[in-house]
Write a protein that holds these residues in place. Sequence first.
Motif, mmCIF file in Angstrom:
data_model
loop_
_atom_site.group_PDB
_atom_site.id
_atom_site.type_symbol
_atom_site.label_atom_id
_atom_site.label_comp_id
_atom_site.label_asym_id
_atom_site.label_seq_id
_atom_site.Cartn_x
_atom_site.Cartn_y
_atom_site.Cartn_z
ATOM 1 N N VAL A 56 -14.235 -3.486 -4.356
ATOM 2 C CA VAL A 56 -12.918 -3.859 -4.038
ATOM 3 C C VAL A 56 -12.658 -3.807 -2.480
ATOM 4 O O VAL A 56 -13.155 -2.934 -1.850
ATOM 5 C CB VAL A 56 -11.925 -2.677 -4.366
ATOM 6 C CG1 VAL A 56 -10.414 -2.950 -4.062
ATOM 7 C CG2 VAL A 56 -12.025 -2.576 -5.932
ATOM 8 N N HIS A 57 -12.160 -4.931 -2.087
ATOM 9 C CA HIS A 57 -11.939 -4.915 -0.308
ATOM 10 C C HIS A 57 -10.348 -4.999 -0.379
ATOM 11 O O HIS A 57 -9.682 -5.769 -1.158
ATOM 12 C CB HIS A 57 -12.556 -6.340 0.119
ATOM 13 C CG HIS A 57 -14.004 -6.040 -0.302
ATOM 14 N ND1 HIS A 57 -14.931 -5.731 0.684
ATOM 15 C CD2 HIS A 57 -14.697 -7.090 -1.137
ATOM 16 C CE1 HIS A 57 -16.144 -5.920 0.060
ATOM 17 N NE2 HIS A 57 -15.888 -6.645 -0.963
ATOM 18 N N ALA A 58 -9.957 -4.052 0.577
ATOM 19 C CA ALA A 58 -8.182 -4.302 0.819
ATOM 20 C C ALA A 58 -8.118 -3.757 2.262
ATOM 21 O O ALA A 58 -8.787 -3.227 2.963
ATOM 22 C CB ALA A 58 -7.865 -3.330 -0.173
ATOM 23 N N ALA A 59 -6.947 -4.350 2.616
ATOM 24 C CA ALA A 59 -6.264 -4.305 4.131
ATOM 25 C C ALA A 59 -4.648 -3.866 3.583
ATOM 26 O O ALA A 59 -4.086 -4.772 3.138
ATOM 27 C CB ALA A 59 -6.420 -5.329 4.965
ATOM 28 N N MET A 60 -4.699 -2.591 3.819
ATOM 29 C CA MET A 60 -3.093 -2.250 3.512
ATOM 30 C C MET A 60 -2.392 -1.935 4.840
ATOM 31 O O MET A 60 -2.731 -1.184 5.468
ATOM 32 C CB MET A 60 -3.353 -0.578 2.773
ATOM 33 C CG MET A 60 -4.114 -0.784 1.505
ATOM 34 S SD MET A 60 -3.853 -2.087 0.327
ATOM 35 C CE MET A 60 -2.613 -1.333 -0.505
ATOM 36 N N TYR A 61 -1.378 -2.466 4.889
ATOM 37 C CA TYR A 61 -0.488 -2.539 6.284
ATOM 38 C C TYR A 61 0.863 -1.656 6.062
ATOM 39 O O TYR A 61 1.402 -1.240 6.918
ATOM 40 C CB TYR A 61 -0.247 -3.827 6.521
ATOM 41 C CG TYR A 61 -1.331 -4.821 6.901
ATOM 42 C CD1 TYR A 61 -1.907 -4.790 8.232
ATOM 43 C CD2 TYR A 61 -1.881 -5.898 5.778
ATOM 44 C CE1 TYR A 61 -3.029 -5.490 8.426
ATOM 45 C CE2 TYR A 61 -2.892 -6.511 6.063
ATOM 46 C CZ TYR A 61 -3.735 -6.514 7.482
ATOM 47 O OH TYR A 61 -4.696 -7.238 7.472
ATOM 48 N N ASP A 62 1.335 -1.773 4.815
ATOM 49 C CA ASP A 62 2.762 -1.184 4.681
ATOM 50 C C ASP A 62 3.813 -1.725 5.413
ATOM 51 O O ASP A 62 4.566 -0.923 6.118
ATOM 52 C CB ASP A 62 2.624 0.608 4.685
ATOM 53 C CG ASP A 62 3.974 0.930 4.189
ATOM 54 O OD1 ASP A 62 4.434 0.808 3.193
ATOM 55 O OD2 ASP A 62 4.296 1.834 4.749
ATOM 56 N N ILE A 141 -4.309 -4.911 -11.967
ATOM 57 C CA ILE A 141 -3.786 -3.644 -12.172
ATOM 58 C C ILE A 141 -3.063 -3.285 -10.841
ATOM 59 O O ILE A 141 -2.110 -2.580 -11.085
ATOM 60 C CB ILE A 141 -4.778 -2.461 -12.451
ATOM 61 C CG1 ILE A 141 -5.507 -3.043 -13.691
ATOM 62 C CG2 ILE A 141 -4.071 -1.403 -13.099
ATOM 63 C CD1 ILE A 141 -6.794 -2.068 -13.984
ATOM 64 N N GLY A 142 -3.447 -3.525 -9.862
ATOM 65 C CA GLY A 142 -2.732 -3.165 -8.767
ATOM 66 C C GLY A 142 -3.706 -2.378 -7.686
ATOM 67 O O GLY A 142 -4.884 -1.909 -8.300
ATOM 68 N N PRO A 143 -3.748 -1.946 -6.584
ATOM 69 C CA PRO A 143 -4.713 -1.376 -5.808
ATOM 70 C C PRO A 143 -4.904 0.068 -6.305
ATOM 71 O O PRO A 143 -3.757 0.857 -6.577
ATOM 72 C CB PRO A 143 -3.924 -1.141 -4.325
ATOM 73 C CG PRO A 143 -2.583 -1.416 -4.567
ATOM 74 C CD PRO A 143 -2.448 -2.295 -5.602
ATOM 75 N N LEU A 167 -2.824 7.825 -5.735
ATOM 76 C CA LEU A 167 -3.943 7.444 -6.271
ATOM 77 C C LEU A 167 -3.754 7.022 -8.061
ATOM 78 O O LEU A 167 -3.088 7.671 -8.713
ATOM 79 C CB LEU A 167 -5.214 8.502 -6.204
ATOM 80 C CG LEU A 167 -5.602 8.487 -4.856
ATOM 81 C CD1 LEU A 167 -4.741 9.050 -3.830
ATOM 82 C CD2 LEU A 167 -6.633 9.739 -4.866
ATOM 83 N N MET A 168 -4.400 5.879 -8.306
ATOM 84 C CA MET A 168 -4.529 5.592 -9.719
ATOM 85 C C MET A 168 -3.041 5.419 -10.295
ATOM 86 O O MET A 168 -3.066 5.726 -11.715
ATOM 87 C CB MET A 168 -5.539 6.474 -10.300
ATOM 88 C CG MET A 168 -6.712 6.655 -9.843
ATOM 89 S SD MET A 168 -7.826 5.403 -10.072
ATOM 90 C CE MET A 168 -8.065 5.589 -11.936
#
Length: 362
Positions: A56-62, A141-143, A167-168
């Motif tokens: 899983v690769h992700a960039a979370m900015y909010d 499912i979502g991050p 988490l989860m």
Amino acid sequence: MPFGTLLDLSFPNVISIKVNGFSSSDLPPSDLKQPAWKPYLYKGRQRILFSIHETVHAAMYDRDEIPDSISISGQINCRAELEGLPDVSFPLIGLNSDKIEVLSFHPCVQVPEQGVDKQAVMFSPPLGNFALMRYQAICGIGPPIKGFYQLSMVSEDKGDFLFKLRLMDGYKSPLTMEFCTVTMPFPRRRVVSFDGTPSVGIVSTTEHSVEWKIIVGGRGLSGKSIEATFPGKVQFAPWKPQISPPSSLAFESITDEDSDMETDGNNYSMVNVEEFLMEKMSKDLHPANLEEPFCWHAYNYAKVSFKIVGASLSGMLIDQKSVSIYPAVKAPVESSTQVTSGEYILWNTLGRCPSAVPVTKV
């Protein structure tokens, strides 16, 4: 290579051939054509092993102006220890074109139709381990970890930070997170001390990072989601900027080097001075540490590492009971699935962050 191309690099297979040599039983039946990926036949205990591995690769900015990015790259590995030249077939679930973006198969695989969520896959397996299929997919499912990270420098050598993560969220059994760690890297600053207590987990520091272990190995999280917060302060060693030479010495250096240049006074221009200054400065600059090119000054982020077992996040699934072998033979089928983190980044919501601009069609 001067003596041909190697077709099998499996160490146990090479040792077996070296000790026992090729026997007449290794030759395929005359009515069957031996494929190039199977130079000789297997002898021994028969079984089939499947493993689905996703990253899983992700960039979370909010941030409202920058959407979060998450993607999955995965592959199905196989090891078929079967005698002769059998065909293996099974229904593969999760090939819906809405979720799968890129898909490729091993040359031994025959797929009658693509784009359907459930379809039959048939292949004549080669020797040893091989990648049956590779794919890139969307996480439906979502991050697995979402939330925000904030870091504010209250002084030149002190910063306040805050994590608020979930988490989860939305993940159900049998999905189990075996471990989860969040790391704040500071490659250009030396961490002297930190102050703060997380709501869950333990914290440790190195010279250039703060590490938060939310889920430690042996204490998996399954069937529920948790919220984890971590407010704190971090103290750095005093910043030591590069000391530039006094302006008088720099001017004398320019004057000395300029006196050696044979130029006409009438043709000397400001452009020549600017070029000389740029060249002079580039020579005096120390090489930059590009190991983490964005992790300095306003570029701050945290890295997340985790491992999830039990099922895939893309929906890819192999039903062990539906695997068939022709000609029929009794061979146990084993399957496993694991999901690990790749570049999973939480960008500091109070700092600058790089992001890709979507292409707009004209």
